[in-house]
Design an enzyme around this catalytic site. Structure first.
Site, PDB file in Angstrom:
ATOM      1  N   LYS A 183      -9.301  -5.626  10.925  1.00 51.25           N
ATOM      2  CA  LYS A 183     -10.541  -5.205  10.256  1.00 51.25           C
ATOM      3  C   LYS A 183     -11.791  -5.476  11.091  1.00 51.25           C
ATOM      4  O   LYS A 183     -12.707  -4.653  11.139  1.00 51.25           O
ATOM      5  CB  LYS A 183     -10.669  -5.897   8.894  1.00 51.25           C
ATOM      6  CG  LYS A 183      -9.580  -5.525   7.901  1.00 51.25           C
ATOM      7  CD  LYS A 183      -9.792  -6.269   6.591  1.00 51.25           C
ATOM      8  CE  LYS A 183      -8.656  -6.037   5.622  1.00 51.25           C
ATOM      9  NZ  LYS A 183      -8.889  -6.705   4.330  1.00 51.25           N
TER      10      LYS A 183
ATOM     11  N   ALA B 202     -12.197 -12.107   3.399  1.00 56.18           N
ATOM     12  CA  ALA B 202     -12.251 -11.643   2.004  1.00 56.18           C
ATOM     13  C   ALA B 202     -13.513 -12.151   1.320  1.00 56.18           C
ATOM     14  O   ALA B 202     -14.191 -11.403   0.602  1.00 56.18           O
ATOM     15  CB  ALA B 202     -11.013 -12.102   1.245  1.00 56.18           C
TER      16      ALA B 202
ATOM     17  N   ARG C 285     -19.331 -23.410   7.750  1.00 56.16           N
ATOM     18  CA  ARG C 285     -18.927 -21.996   7.665  1.00 56.16           C
ATOM     19  C   ARG C 285     -19.512 -21.335   6.417  1.00 56.16           C
ATOM     20  O   ARG C 285     -19.903 -20.169   6.447  1.00 56.16           O
ATOM     21  CB  ARG C 285     -17.402 -21.872   7.649  1.00 56.16           C
ATOM     22  CG  ARG C 285     -16.748 -22.157   8.994  1.00 56.16           C
ATOM     23  CD  ARG C 285     -15.315 -21.694   9.022  1.00 56.16           C
ATOM     24  NE  ARG C 285     -15.221 -20.238   8.962  1.00 56.16           N
ATOM     25  CZ  ARG C 285     -14.102 -19.584   8.688  1.00 56.16           C
ATOM     26  NH1 ARG C 285     -12.985 -20.250   8.425  1.00 56.16           N
ATOM     27  NH2 ARG C 285     -14.085 -18.260   8.658  1.00 56.16           N
TER      28      ARG C 285
ATOM     29  N   SER D 189       0.801  -1.228   0.000  1.00 54.48           N
ATOM     30  CA  SER D 189       0.000   0.000   0.000  1.00 54.48           C
ATOM     31  C   SER D 189       0.835   1.280   0.000  1.00 54.48           C
ATOM     32  O   SER D 189       0.499   2.229  -0.718  1.00 54.48           O
ATOM     33  CB  SER D 189      -0.973  -0.005   1.184  1.00 54.48           C
ATOM     34  OG  SER D 189      -1.929  -1.025   1.022  1.00 54.48           O
TER      35      SER D 189
END
Length: 280
Positions: free
Chosen positions: A66, A132, A156, A17
């Site tokens: 996150k 994700a 899941r 980043s």
């Protein structure tokens, strides 16, 4: 004085980043700099409030922060980030409000759209049921997609599908076990791999082989190290269209850049910078 932006995470040393955003700031002539900061989950709130106090322009959050961010009282998440259960972009408002967004799913959507992939009416298979997969599936379901989430632990996948369905989005989402992947792919238009299979150093692994795929399929692997994963090689061998995970990284970063600055960033330059960094 330069305005500071940054990414918080742990580990963080290998983040791409800073290179990507600093290239964009430089190209636009903006007096800004972007740094990576190692921050542990238990220190996240102090770090965010400290960044606000020091006048940071904005932040990104990566693993493992996150989900932690969504639980902090200092952050006001936008509705989609709240549904996803994770924040990857922080915007400091002029009135002192700290807003949280999730640009991961939007980055994946734009990676597909900008690769000329037809999304409307497509049957999408998402492999994996982690963070994700959650971000991407929520975003695509919000756009009305038909999605099947496939995971080694079927429970899941079913749980994630139920979470998305409970959010009253317009898409149709179901969860299945990995044993059903081969049959699902025969009718699918898009396969999105969100597992770590094929990621360095385990570069010889893949969620599917060429015989499982077909020429009418688009295969999108969010893994970008190596640049061409085994799954993407298998997809090419089957005649399927391929989309690189680098594009998701770039487009989620571009969305964050717009949220912070209100300016459209130079996406092609950001992509070029990431590709150069990965090839070093």
């Amino acid at each position: 004085m330069k305005q500071v932006f940054g990414v918080f995470g742990d580990p963080i040393a290998h983040s791409l980043s800073p290179a990507m955003h600093n290239a964009a700031f430089s190209a636009l002539g903006m007096d800004c700099i972007y740094h990576a900061f190692r921050v542990k989950p238990e220190k996240l709130e102090k770090a965010i409030l400290g960044a606000e106090a020091m006048g940071f322009g904005g932040l990104n959050l990566t693993v493992p922060l996150k989900e932690t961010a969504l639980k902090l009282d200092c952050i006001k998440p936008d509705p989609l980030a709240e549904k996803i259960g994770a924040v990857n972009t922080i915007v400091f408002g002029e009135t002192g409000e700290i807003k949280g967004y999730n640009t991961d799913g939007l980055g994946a959507k734009q990676a597909l759209q900008n690769s000329a992939v037809e999304m409307e009416g497509s049957k999408i298979v998402v492999t994996g049921a982690g963070g994700a997969a959650r971000s991407i599936a929520f975003q695509l379901a919000a756009d009305g997609a038909e999605i099947t989430i496939v995971n080694r632990t079927e429970g899941r996948a079913i749980e994630l599908a139920k979470d998305i369905s409970a959010a009253s989005l317009s898409g149709n989402v179901t969860g299945k076990g990995l044993s059903g992947l081969k049959n699902l792919l025969q009718d699918a238009n898009i396969l999105i791999n969100t597992t770590t299979l094929g990621m360095h150093p385990n570069v010889d692994t893949a969620i599917a082989t060429a015989e499982d795929l077909h020429p009418d399929l688009t295969v999108f692997d969010i893994v970008y190290n190596p640049l061409e994963t085994r799954l993407l090689r298998e997809a090419k061998a089957s005649g399927a269209k391929t989309v690189s995970g680098v594009l998701m990284l770039v487009y989620q970063g571009a969305e964050a850049f717009k949220l912070w600055t209100g300016i459209e960033p130079p996406v092609e330059l950001m992509k070029k910078t990431v590709l150069e960094a990965l090839q070093v």
